[in-house]
Enzyme design. Structure first.
Site, PDB file in Angstrom:
ATOM      1  N   GLY A  28       0.847  -1.194   0.000  1.00  0.00           N
ATOM      2  CA  GLY A  28       0.000   0.000   0.000  1.00  0.00           C
ATOM      3  C   GLY A  28       0.879   1.238   0.000  1.00  0.00           C
ATOM      4  CG  PHE A  29      -0.869   5.181   0.034  1.00  0.00           C
ATOM      5  CD1 PHE A  29      -0.529   5.929  -1.072  1.00  0.00           C
ATOM      6  CD2 PHE A  29      -2.192   4.841   0.227  1.00  0.00           C
ATOM      7  CE1 PHE A  29      -1.492   6.341  -1.977  1.00  0.00           C
ATOM      8  CE2 PHE A  29      -3.163   5.246  -0.666  1.00  0.00           C
ATOM      9  CZ  PHE A  29      -2.821   5.998  -1.771  1.00  0.00           C
ATOM     10  N   GLY A  30       2.302   2.912   2.439  1.00  0.00           N
ATOM     11  CA  GLY A  30       3.480   2.856   3.299  1.00  0.00           C
ATOM     12  C   GLY A  30       4.540   1.934   2.743  1.00  0.00           C
ATOM     13  CB  VAL A  73       1.746 -12.156   5.866  1.00  0.00           C
ATOM     14  CG1 VAL A  73       2.419 -12.247   7.231  1.00  0.00           C
ATOM     15  CG2 VAL A  73       2.781 -11.960   4.771  1.00  0.00           C
ATOM     16  CD  GLU A 114     -14.097  12.167  -0.871  1.00  0.00           C
ATOM     17  OE1 GLU A 114     -13.270  13.070  -0.992  1.00  0.00           O
ATOM     18  OE2 GLU A 114     -13.768  10.984  -0.674  1.00  0.00           O
ATOM     19  CG  ASP A 145      -4.385   3.291   7.479  1.00  0.00           C
ATOM     20  OD1 ASP A 145      -3.785   4.377   7.654  1.00  0.00           O
ATOM     21  OD2 ASP A 145      -5.351   3.156   6.716  1.00  0.00           O
TER      22      ASP A 145
END
Ligand code: FAD
Length: 460
Positions: free
Chosen positions: A35-37, A101, A193, A322
């Protein structure tokens, strides 16, 4: 026990303990979560003398901030997701592994995979994110759809589009009204949104195409237990968002917590509302990374990491994004948003490189907030930079430019820009496809029908 080869022995799965095979000098870094991290860690380690194993249970990196646009038929899945392999093809030191995992053997420094294989590491980075949570009511999940993965988004899209199709054929006015009632639980940015976009879909895009129903009469109900929409924003921007939603015809119910979700209704406060579509964007639960390590966690399962983002007692294990909580120097926790995960990823890559060079221990991680953005509908958005607040059309343009900028690659940027142009100029949403046959479409009554991917299933 199968031991998965370290990257330099690609392809082979070995029975030989890893310690005998890896040169002492070459650090084995395992990053779980693309993901982003996680992606930022891998990017930040470019050029470092390390072998990286990059593990994810999905084959793609996902731009979650625009997931709601897939759920509301504005964008296609391939416009907001990219195969992980395609992002690291030019990094021979990075081996991508598609696997779920299931644990970590910290004593033996092994990552445990669902199929029984293990991956050895010298340094481990856990970036496994979070999922939506139902405040202890997991039994609501089949009825109240969460939004975290591409499968979630296409399931919601299907549910919305099928509701309109069934309403068109429904003779019973009560059943038709329930089909045309769309409920969103949670008025954070994603809830706002979604509500604004579903209202625009019903009022602007669909009316001319249906013959028996007026899609513009569809009810979009946004339920929030707190007293404000966009509670994380300053009050004047929350008020603007509330007014904008109401202008779009969204019914906003504040100060009422949902007490039940079922196949045909949602209950909040003392109201039971008949609906066939409930979307849940109200709570989060961290990935089980804290359980894998027996690490200290907060009430939603986020690992309470050290100021250098290592797991207490494990200087060789970092956790970011997160799935963790970390306090800034001001004592405030970094928020669960993409920029925080990315900054943490960059920080961890820098720390690993410092360690490889034998440099002094790094400064603690320091999160820098760059601003909060939310779109409410066409030409309506709010932005809080801290030092400046914006709302309305200008905020919307900036919101659009920022999101296009953060997409990966020119093709996705161009394609998203063109799609948005079409939505705004012609009210057309090109991704309005129901991709399962009618007989196979899952519905609240039949949530496990063929084609209904269980979004949190391994490799789902
Ligand atoms: C609908 C939605 C809208 C959002 N909108 C915004 C926004 O507008 N702005 C913003 O800044 N943030 C937004 N966010 C939040 C932002 O997306 C997250 O903060 C960010 O993705 C966190 O990054 P991460 O790397 O920690 O986790 P993620 O990006 O979630 O990545 C986690 C990765 O780990 C993988 N993984 C998880 N468990 C396992 C396992 N057991 N085995 C193998 N792989 C595993 C997952 O497949 C995933 O690829 C939004 C989130 C959602 C869901």
């Amino acid at each position: 026990m199968r031991i998965m080869a370290a990257p330099r022995f690609q392809g082979a799965v070995s029975q030989v303990p890893h310690q005998q095979r890896i040169p002492a000098m070459q650090q084995r870094i395992v990053v779980v979560g693309a993901g982003f991290g996680g992606l930022e860690v891998v990017k930040g380690l470019a050029g470092a003398p390390v072998d990286i194993t990059f593990i994810d249970r999905r084959n793609h990196h996902l731009f979650q901030p625009l997931l709601y646009q897939v759920a509301t038929a504005s964008l296609a899945t391939s416009e907001i997701a990219w195969p992980i392999r395609s992002l690291v093809w030019d990094r021979p030191g990075v081996t991508t592994v598609l696997a779920n995992v299931t644990g970590v053997d910290a004593k033996r420094r092994l990552v445990l995979l669902e199929d029984g294989a293990t991956v050895p590491y010298d340094t481990l980075v856990l970036a496994t994110g979070a999922r939506h949570a139902y405040f202890g009511h997991d039994e609501w999940e089949p009825y109240a759809l969460g939004l975290k993965t591409l499968e979630d988004a296409t399931t919601i899209r299907r549910r919305i589009l099928v509701a309109f199709e069934r309403a068109e054929q429904e003779a019973d006015p009560e059943k038709q009204a329930a089909l045309l009632t769309f409920v969103i639980v949670g008025a954070g940015p994603t809830g706002v949104e979604l509500a604004g976009t579903i209202a625009e879909l019903a009022r602007d895009t669909l009316p001319r195409e249906f013959r028996n129903i007026d899609t513009g009469r569809a009810r979009v109900v946004l339920i929030e237990a707190g007293q404000r929409v966009l509670a994380g924003f300053p009050e004047d921007l929350s008020d603007y968002a509330l007014r904008s939603l109401r202008k779009l015809g969204v019914e906003v119910e504040l100060g009422r917590a949902v007490s039940d979700c079922s196949a045909d209704s949602v209950t909040y406060g003392d109201i039971r509302l008949a609906t066939r579509t409930i979307i849940w964007v109200a709570g989060v639960r961290a990935s089980p990374a804290a359980e894998w390590l027996g690490a200290p966690a907060d009430r939603v399962g986020r690992i309470q990491v050290m100021p250098d983002l290592t797991v207490p007692g494990h200087p060789e294990i970092f956790a970011i994004g997160d799935t963790v909580t970390v306090n800034g120097p001001d004592g405030k926790p970094a928020p669960g948003i993409a920029p925080a995960a990315k900054q943490e990823g960059r920080y961890v890559a820098a720390v690993i490189k410092q360690r490889l060079r034998g440099d002094a221990e790094p400064q603690p991680f320091h999160y820098r907030h760059q601003g909060s953005l939310a779109q409410i509908g066409k030409r309506r958005a709010v932005i809080d930079f801290g030092w400046m607040r914006l709302r309305g059309a200008l905020a919307w343009w900036l919101w659009g430019i920022a999101h296009i900028y953060f997409l990966i690659g020119s093709r996705a940027r161009l394609s998203v820009a063109i799609n948005w142009l079409w939505v705004h100029a012609r009210n057309q949403r090109s991704a309005r496809l129901i991709t399962q046959g009618e007989a196979q479409i899952e519905s609240p009554e039949n949530p496990t029908a063929k084609g209904a991917v269980k979004a949190n299933s391994p490799l789902g």
